[in-house]
Write a protein that holds these residues in place. Structure first.
Motif, PDB file in Angstrom:
ATOM      1  N   VAL A   1       0.840  -1.202   0.000  1.00  0.00           N
ATOM      2  CA  VAL A   1       0.000   0.000   0.000  1.00  0.00           C
ATOM      3  C   VAL A   1       0.874   1.249   0.000  1.00  0.00           C
ATOM      4  CG1 VAL A   1      -1.669   1.361   1.326  1.00  0.00           C
ATOM      5  CG2 VAL A   1      -2.015  -1.105   1.049  1.00  0.00           C
ATOM      6  N   ALA A   2       1.966   1.225   0.741  1.00  0.00           N
ATOM      7  CA  ALA A   2       2.848   2.390   0.801  1.00  0.00           C
ATOM      8  C   ALA A   2       3.375   2.758  -0.584  1.00  0.00           C
ATOM      9  CB  ALA A   2       4.007   2.132   1.762  1.00  0.00           C
ATOM     10  N   ILE A   3       3.703   1.763  -1.385  1.00  0.00           N
ATOM     11  CA  ILE A   3       4.198   2.026  -2.742  1.00  0.00           C
ATOM     12  C   ILE A   3       3.102   2.672  -3.588  1.00  0.00           C
ATOM     13  CG2 ILE A   3       4.987   0.907  -4.869  1.00  0.00           C
ATOM     14  CD1 ILE A   3       6.399  -1.165  -2.953  1.00  0.00           C
ATOM     15  N   VAL A   4       1.885   2.144  -3.495  1.00  0.00           N
ATOM     16  CA  VAL A   4       0.749   2.724  -4.230  1.00  0.00           C
ATOM     17  C   VAL A   4       0.479   4.149  -3.753  1.00  0.00           C
ATOM     18  CG1 VAL A   4      -1.747   2.544  -4.597  1.00  0.00           C
ATOM     19  CG2 VAL A   4      -0.319   0.492  -4.716  1.00  0.00           C
ATOM     20  N   ALA A   5       0.441   4.343  -2.438  1.00  0.00           N
ATOM     21  CA  ALA A   5       0.144   5.659  -1.867  1.00  0.00           C
ATOM     22  C   ALA A   5       1.187   6.693  -2.296  1.00  0.00           C
ATOM     23  CB  ALA A   5       0.067   5.569  -0.344  1.00  0.00           C
TER      24      ALA A   5
END
Length: 96
Positions: free
Chosen positions: A48-52
């Motif tokens: 999720v951190a990469i997407v965010a």
């Protein structure tokens, strides 16, 4: 719809139907994810951190063992935007 447009009411309702809730006292949505163990929870947070980061939109979240609590709002607009909806949908997809 631009990334900072107010969330589409129908899209917001569809998120509320799958476990997201409105946060009392502010324009935000929240959800608690429970995984099988810490490694799965942390792995999901990493994805999720990469997407965010690519979206330039970062969740408020906390992790305790296998549980991740998430709150989404667009701080710059003070409301729930299309960007929040898109990130919530991606979070749900990555949790499956």
């Amino acid at each position: 719809m631009s990334t900072d447009d107010i969330a589409d009411p129908a899209e917001l309702e569809s998120l509320l139907a799958v476990g997201w809730t409105r946060v009392d006292g502010r324009e935000a949505i929240a959800k608690t994810y429970v995984f099988r163990n810490f490694v799965e929870a942390f792995g999901w947070m990493t994805r999720v951190a990469i997407v965010a980061e690519k979206m330039n939109h970062h969740p408020e979240w906390s992790n305790v063992y296998k549980t991740v609590q998430v709150t989404l709002t667009s701080h710059d607009t003070g409301t729930i935007t299309a960007r929040d909806i898109r990130l919530a949908m991606r979070m749900d997809a990555l949790a499956q």
